[in-house]
Each structure stands twice: as structure tokens, then as C-alpha cells.
Design an enzyme around this catalytic site. Structure first.
Site, PDB file in Angstrom:
ATOM      1  CD  GLU A   1     -19.426   4.258 -10.727  1.00 20.35           C
ATOM      2  OE1 GLU A   1     -18.567   5.420 -11.170  1.00 20.35           O
ATOM      3  OE2 GLU A   1     -20.300   5.139 -10.220  1.00 20.35           O
TER       4      GLU A   1
ATOM      5  NE  ARG B   1     -28.769   7.272  -3.301  1.00 20.92           N
ATOM      6  CZ  ARG B   1     -27.720   7.141  -3.678  1.00 20.92           C
ATOM      7  NH1 ARG B   1     -27.522   7.161  -5.312  1.00 20.92           N
ATOM      8  NH2 ARG B   1     -26.589   6.887  -3.341  1.00 20.92           N
TER       9      ARG B   1
ATOM     10  CE  LYS C   1     -18.404   5.917  -5.014  1.00 22.32           C
ATOM     11  NZ  LYS C   1     -18.423   4.902  -6.280  1.00 22.32           N
TER      12      LYS C   1
END
Length: 769
Positions: free
Chosen positions: A265, A480, A490
């Protein structure tokens, strides 16, 4: 049921264990009852074992009756035949099966005579006769068995073994005492330390012949990956009447090539976890001769900025990978909209007016608009596109229940925000759940690799492609990669920037990729780290010092040496041996002088580290002190203190020393670094940004991550000195400052004042482990 299962040869414990598995016990019950209808109530143990294996290993229960029929008719008699049968039905998911082809693939009706077995074994032994006579019973008899079975695929293994034993005995005679002695094991060649390191790395993203790539180190799920075009062999993959035709078209378009994609993204900077995703997606494609797309998931225009697009591509290329193509979800907005209309027409989507708050969570109330007429939803969706609804007043929802129980995920929502690429053309934007699988389908992705939290979306991924009758890729999930002592969210990094805790996304105390580059981490070190972590289903949470160790290995080979002094102490050589400065040759890599030298001047005035001098030498102290000379690295001289000069406060500000050539002086206890006619520079010394391993864990840090900041995470040395050999260095150039660590030129450097970031110390600090 217990009696039914023990009646086919299962132990009571195994039968009870089977009963605890509802799905397996139901299938096995069906299989046993069907076999009894043909063979009668008494089933032998061999038949029972085949029935159990068929029920336990069959992926698609609709074929159970078909296989049990062959077992009951004694046409499938061995586990080898059953394995072939299971593989055949897995590879042919559509009905009806070609019975003749199936029977040929499973050896149904094939009869192997004793004469054929004898001839096959005789041929194999004849081939290896010389080695057998030389090694006798120390020869690997399994090799004979394997080759004989390859010649007669459906022969009984015990019969082949008996024939091999008989013919070997006939050739060699009975075993002697020498034959009974154990064969000595060949000593394994040990790798030198440098070779060990070489085996464990992938260089700059390239899969080399001498190094182990990320792919070669894969564990767990990645070993199960399907081949292109064999998507249907994957557990959970949904096969429709159109699947095989769509896969045939897919193969015609791709030529059977592996295709992956990295879909970030563009609303933030990539971090160390993304490095694993980049290495996995690009590395898997590259290792298999395939291609990888860089596809921006730009479906949320409110948070997207051009700087993120640029930075993401820079980081992918910095890690050593070139995208096959750079695409955007927005490239396909027209097609996605057309498919949304088709989804409504097929009765698989509807316009809903529930509020965002109402449909949050996993158990929202059912939508009262779920069954509204197709024509009505088409008109309302068109109104959404024309901007007749306010944000939040209407959404397009898909009719499905996801794996995590979430019902009817949203496909489109209203947003009156111009898009950076499409401008004001759209005021409705698709969601991840709707967009991702369809973009994968458009780009004919073979392996859609994503992290474990997207497993709950796998059902909607398959459902949507099949609801629209388009090519359906396979989604594979992996764990992950997280690091301790950091945050990568973020939102939290933005908080750190806004509060002034860090300068920006590329602050070297962060673990964003731009920050790691600025601090001086080589891309090869990050790739090596990802390779060593490997790709597993389980989440990997690693200590930062493991990444730092990878950096040291690479920098030791890449970073030329220079000398710098962080806390300078002036030293005057009173008996300097020449009327002008001497030129000293310093090897760029002392361990390999073939890699060149650089020159540094030696003047009567030099500077050493304050910590390299003491007025009194304690026990164990080996550096400079009155009565204790030291050598100057690379200079060929030993210096001895003659006079200590102090300021009014008693602080040592200068030393007067004499020098003696190394070849005539007594060998000193230590050699220290120094600079002469140096360049002034700024040095930034970094430590961990957070004090605790898990700054986001309320049990570990009750006050929240902002309360856990390390006050000593940055120390700036404003007046450090470095030798002039670094004068032509550019931002991101790397050096080893001898005895101090590895340093990288910071982009803040200006003419006349260079700035260096310490990447890592020369050795791991045991206090940080």
C-alpha cells in the site's frame, strides 16, 4: 463404531483416536460398510489398512465410493497402487473420471509373474556385478531394490526383496567375518568458517551456484507449493466446471511461468518485515525462472502520496530486485467496476445501507438489504458511482461468509477524494477483499504469497474468482517477520515523527528500509538476514543483533578501512624524524593487501583517542601511559610519553612524545589508531530506540510505547576527526573506522563538514544480547 473399526484391524487405541476425528470417522464408516457389502462382514487387516488410508488421505470425499469399490473388488491391493489412485483423483478433479486411464495409472489388472521379477533382479545385479564383488555385503542393497522396483512398478516389494537376497547369496556366497564387520564411516569434510558463511547467504538478491538462496532454505508450507497450472492440487482450492478450461487458458498466456507479485500500500515506507515479503516474492519467482510484479494497492486515495510510491520502488531495487512490471490496482478500476456489475447480476452482491459502526467486528447483524432485487442494487450502485450518496450512506457487499465468520465483506465504498492517478473519475473505490484476488487474476499470478493474517481472506479470495468465473490463483500464507525493541506500524511511526522522537521515516533508529539504508546497512545484509530467518508459517520475532551480525559479515568484506578519532587528544612528536610530513600507506583491507592502499600524512602533530591514554597504567591496561609506549597503526613508529600538558582545571589537553622506529624499538603491548592533518566531521552514534523488547506490550510497558523511549538512543559527536582518505566519499559510502566500528556517510554531509552514522560496532555488545 468402535467394534466396526477394530474389526478391520485397528488397535483399540487407534480406533478411539479415529472416533475423536468426526470427519475421518464418518468417511471410514462409509468405506467399511461399502466394502462389507461386497466382501461380507469379515475384512482382513490388509483390506482394512487400505480402507483407512483411503479415508484418511483422500482430499475430496466425493471419490471415496469410487476408490473403495476398487479395494473391495481386490483390484487395488497394495499401498503403492492406492498412492497412485489418490494422486490420480487429486490431479483430475472434474467428473467423470476416465476409468481406463485411471486403471492404467494405478496398475489395475497388472500381473507380475515370478519370472519377470527374477529377470528384472538378474539385470540389475548384472549391472552392478563388479561393485558387488568388490564391496560384497557392504554394498548398498537398497540400490538393487530401488532399481528392480523401477523396472517393475507394480511388483510386490517383499517378493522383490526375497529375489534380491537369493541372487546376491548365489553370487557372493554366505557372509564371512569380514562381511559382518561394520563399514567405517567416511569422515565428513568440514567447511572452513568463511565457507560456512558463504553457504548461508544470498548475494544481492541473486541466486548463486555457491550460495544458498532463500528458496533453498524454505521450510514448511513453501515446500508444498503447486506447479503453475496445477492450482487444483492445493488443499482447499475450489474446483468449478470451468476451472480446468480457465487453467488451460492461464497456461497458454503464461507459458507455465511462475508469477508472483509484491503488493504494498503506498501510504507509508517499507520496513524490515516487508524485506522478507520482497525477498520471498521476488526470490521465489527468480529461483524458479519466473517473474514478479510490483503492484501498488492504491485503493485508498486519502492516505496515498507520491513520495511513498517512489520510496517503495527505490527500496525494492535497492534490495537487488527488478520488477517484471510496475502496476497499480487503479490500472484495473474499469474492469473491477464491470465485474462488480456482473456480480450483482449473478445475485452475489447487493447495495447495503448499514452504517460502518453497525457492520464492524465479526458478528454484525445481518443486513436487511441482503435480498433486495438485483435490478434495484444495479440502480443504486450506479447512483453510488454518480455521487448521489454521501460517504457512509451506501456500500456494495458480497454475499459470503469468510473463514473467520465475518459475513458479507464490503466490495465498494463511497469516498469523495480525488485519486492521484485517476483524478475525479471515481467517487467509489474497491476494498482489499474485492480488489486483491481479481488483480491477481488479471495478472495471472500463480502464487499469491501473503502474511498469515490474510488467511481469513482465503475463502473470499477463492469465492470471488469463482463467482465471476475468472482464473483463480492460489493464496499461500506465511508468518510475519518482526523485530524486538522497535515498532513498525505506520500509525506509530507517524506518532514518533510528530512528537519529535525521531526525525522522519528514515531516522536511522527505526527499522524502515530507508532508515536502515541511511544508517549504512548493506542490502545484501538484509537479504542474508531474511534468508536465515527463512519462510515458515509461524511468526518470527528476531533480536536486532542477528540483523547486525549479518551487516558485520558483509561490511567486513565491503567497507574499506580508515582511521577516525571521536574524542581527540593532541599529541606532539618532539623528535619527528623528517623535515616535512611523511606519507603512510594504509591498506584498504589489511587482511587482503591485494585490494589496494590509500595514503595518509604523518605530521609532528597527531591526534589519538582520549581513552587511549592514562596517566597511570592499571593492571591489564595496554595502551599509552607514562613508561608504557604504544605503536601507531600502519606508521611504523612507537611513541613514548615525555610530558603531559594540562589546562587550569587539571584536564589533559596535550601530550609530548618521542618516536622510535618499530623495527628497533621494543615491541609495544598495543597499537592504536591516530589521525594527522585530519578532516573535521560529525559522527552520530545510535543505540536502540526503545528500552524494552516489546514496547507495544501493555504488560511490559504500561505507559505505552512513547513512554519507553531510550534517552540515549542518539549521541552526536560534533568535533570528531577523520583521515583525509574519505574526502571524496559520497552519501551511503561505507567505511570501517579502525577499532571503532562500521560507519556510513549521511546525506546531511556538506562540503567542509562530513556526517557519519555508526552502522554497527565491530563486535556485538554482550550487554545487548
Amino acid at each position: 463404531a468402535l467394534g466396526l473399526f477394530t474389526g478391520i484391524g485397528l488397535s483399540e487405541a487407534k480406533a478411539r483416536e479415529t472416533l475423536r476425528n468426526g470427519a475421518l470417522s464418518a468417511l471410514l464408516r462409509r468405506a467399511v460398510l461399502q466394502a462389507r457389502s461386497t466382501l461380507g462382514p469379515a475384512l482382513d487387516k490388509a483390506t482394512g489398512t487400505l480402507l483407512y488410508n483411503a479415508a484418511a488421505r483422500l482430499k475430496d470425499p466425493k471419490h471415496l465410493g469410487f476408490l473403495v469399490g476398487y479395494i473391495a473388488r481386490r483390484e487395488i491391493l497394495t499401498d503403492l497402487q492406492l498412492n497412485a489412485a489418490l494422486e490420480y483423483v487429486r490431479s483430475h478433479p472434474l467428473e467423470p473420471l476416465d476409468v481406463a486411464d485411471f486403471e492404467q495409472a494405478c496398475g489395475v489388472g497388472v500381473c507380475i509373474t515370478p519370472e519377470q521379477i527374477e529377470e528384472a533382479v538378474e539385470a540389475v545385479i548384472s549391472k552392478h556385478r563388479a561393485e558387488l564383488l568388490a564391496e560384497r555385503y557392504h554394498f548398498n542393497m537398497g540400490l538393487l531394490m530401488g532399481e528392480a522396483r523401477n523396472r517393475l512398478r507394480w511388483a510386490d516389494g517383499k517378493t522383490i526383496k526375497n529375489e534380491v537376497d537369493l541372487q546376491v547369496l548365489h553370487l557372493l556366497g554366505p557372509k564371512t567375518e569380514a562381511d559382518l564387520e561394520k563399514k567405517p564411516k567416511a569422515a565428513k569434510a568440514r567447511l572452513a568458517p568463511a565457507e560456512k558463511q558463504k553457504v548461508a547467504v544470498v548475494e544481492n538478491g541473486d541466486v548463486g551456484t555457491e550460495t544458498k538462496s532463500l528458496l533453498e532454505q524454505l521450510r514448511g508450507e513453501a515446500l508444498k507449493f503447486h506447479k503453475p497450472g496445477e492450482n487444483y492440487k492445493t488443499d482447499g482450492y475450489v474446483v468449478t466446471p470451468n476451472t480446468m478450461a480457465l487453467l488451460k487458458q492461464h497456461l497458454a498466456i503464461t507459458g507455465g511461468q511462475v508469477r508472483t507479485r509484491f503488493p504494498p500500500e503506498p501510504n507509508g515506507i517499507l520496513h524490515i518485515g516487508h524485506a522478507k515479503a520482497i525477498n520471498f516474492n521476488f526470490g521465489y519467482a527468480k529461483a524458479n525462472g519466473g517473474v514478479c510484479f510490483l503492484r501498488y494497492d492504491d485503493t485508498n486515495p486519502e492516505k496515498e502520496e507520491e513520495k511513498y510510491f517512489t520510496a517503495i520502488r527505490e527500496m525494492v531495487e535497492w534490495l537487488g530486485y527488478q520488477p517484471y512490471a510496475v502496476t497499480h490496482a487503479s490500472d484495473y478500476f474499469d474492469q473491477l467496476y464491470t465485474w462488480a456489475l456482473e456480480l450483482i447480476r449473478r445475485g452475489q452482491a447487493y447495495v447495503c445501507h448499514q452504517k460502518v459502526e453497525e457492520i464492524k467486528g465479526h458478528n454484525p447483524p445481518p443486513s436487511p438489504w441482503r435480498d433486495r432485487p438485483v435490478e434495484e442494487s444495479l440502480l443504486l450502485f450506479e447512483d453510488m458511482r454518480k455521487g448521489k450518496f454521501a460517504e457512509g450512506e451506501a456500500t456494495l457487499r458480497m454475499k459470503l461468509v469468510m473463514e473467520d465468520g465475518k459475513m458479507d465483506p464490503v466490495a465498494y465504498r463511497v469516498k469523495f477524494t480525488p485519486h492521484h492517478r485517476t483524478g475525479d473519475k471515481w467517487c467509489i473505490y474497491p476494498t482489499y477483499d474485492y480488489t486483491h484476488c481479481l488483480c491477481d487474476s488479471i495478472e495471472h499470478i500463480t502464487h499469491s504469497l501473503c502474511t498469515k493474517e490474510f488467511q481469513a481472506r482465503r475463502s473470499s479470495y477463492f469465492w470471488l474468482c469463482n463467482a465471476l468465473d475468472v482464473y483463480c490463483p492460489v493464496q499461500w500464507e506465511y508468518g510475519r517477520l518482526n523485530l524486538l525493541y522497535t515498532v513498525v506500524s505506520k500509525r506509530k511511526i507517524i506518532r514518533l515523527v510528530e512528537t519529535g522522537a525521531v526525525r522522519d521515516w528514515d531516522d536511522p533508529r527505526l527499522f524502515t528500509l530507508t532508515a536502515l539504508r541511511r544508517r549504512g546497512f548493506p542490502p545484501e545484509a538484509i537479504n542474508n538476514f531474511c534468508a536465515r530467518v527463512g519462510v515458515t508459517v509461524a511468526q518470527a520475532t528476531m533480536e536486532p543483533h542477528l540483523l547486525e551480525a549479518c551487516a558485520r559479515e558483509v561490511l567486513n568484506e565491503q567497507a574499506p578501512r580508515a582511521m577516525a578519532v571521536l574524542e581527540p587528544l593532541k599529541v606532539t612528536i618532539t623528535n619527528f624524524p623528517a623535515p616535512k610530513a611523511l606519507e603512510v600507506l594504509v591498506p584498504n583491507f589489511p587482511a587482503d593487501e591485494s585490494r589496494g592502499f590509500h595514503k595518509v600524512p604523518l605530521h609532528p602533530t597527531i591526534y589519538i583517542e582520549e581513552t587511549d591514554f592514562r596517566e597511570e597504567a592499571d593492571k591489564g591496561y595496554k595502551r599509552l601511559a607514562p613508561g608504557q609506549p604504544v605503536g601507531l597503526r600502519h606508521a611504523g613508529y612507537v611513541i613514548a610519553v615525555q610530558n603531559v600538558i594540562k589546562d587550569v582545571s587539571g584536564r589533559v589537553i596535550e601530550l609530548e612524545v618521542t618516536c622510535t622506529k618499530s623495527d628497533v624499538a621494543e615491541k609495544p603491548k598495543a597499537f592504536i589508531h591516530w589521525v594527522s592533518e585530519p578532516l573535521a566531521c560529525e559522527v552520530r552514534l545510535y543505540e536502540r530506540l526503545f528500552l524494552h523488547k516489546n514496547p507495544e506490550d501493555p504488560s511490559e510497558v504500561p505507559g505505552g510505547f512513547l513512554s519507553d523511549l531510550n534517552p540515549d538512543s542518539l549521541r552526536v559527536v560534533h568535533n570528531a576527526l577523520v583521515d583525509s582518505s574519505v574526502l571524496s566519499a559520497r552519501p551511503f559510502d561505507k567505511f570501517q573506522f579502525e577499532r571503532l566500528g562500521y560507519f556510513s556517510v549521511d546525506p546531511d554531509s556538506k562540503e567542509g563538514k562530513m556526517v557519519f552514522n555508526r552502522t554497527v560496532t565491530l563486535k556485538e555488545d554482550p550487554g545487548k544480547a
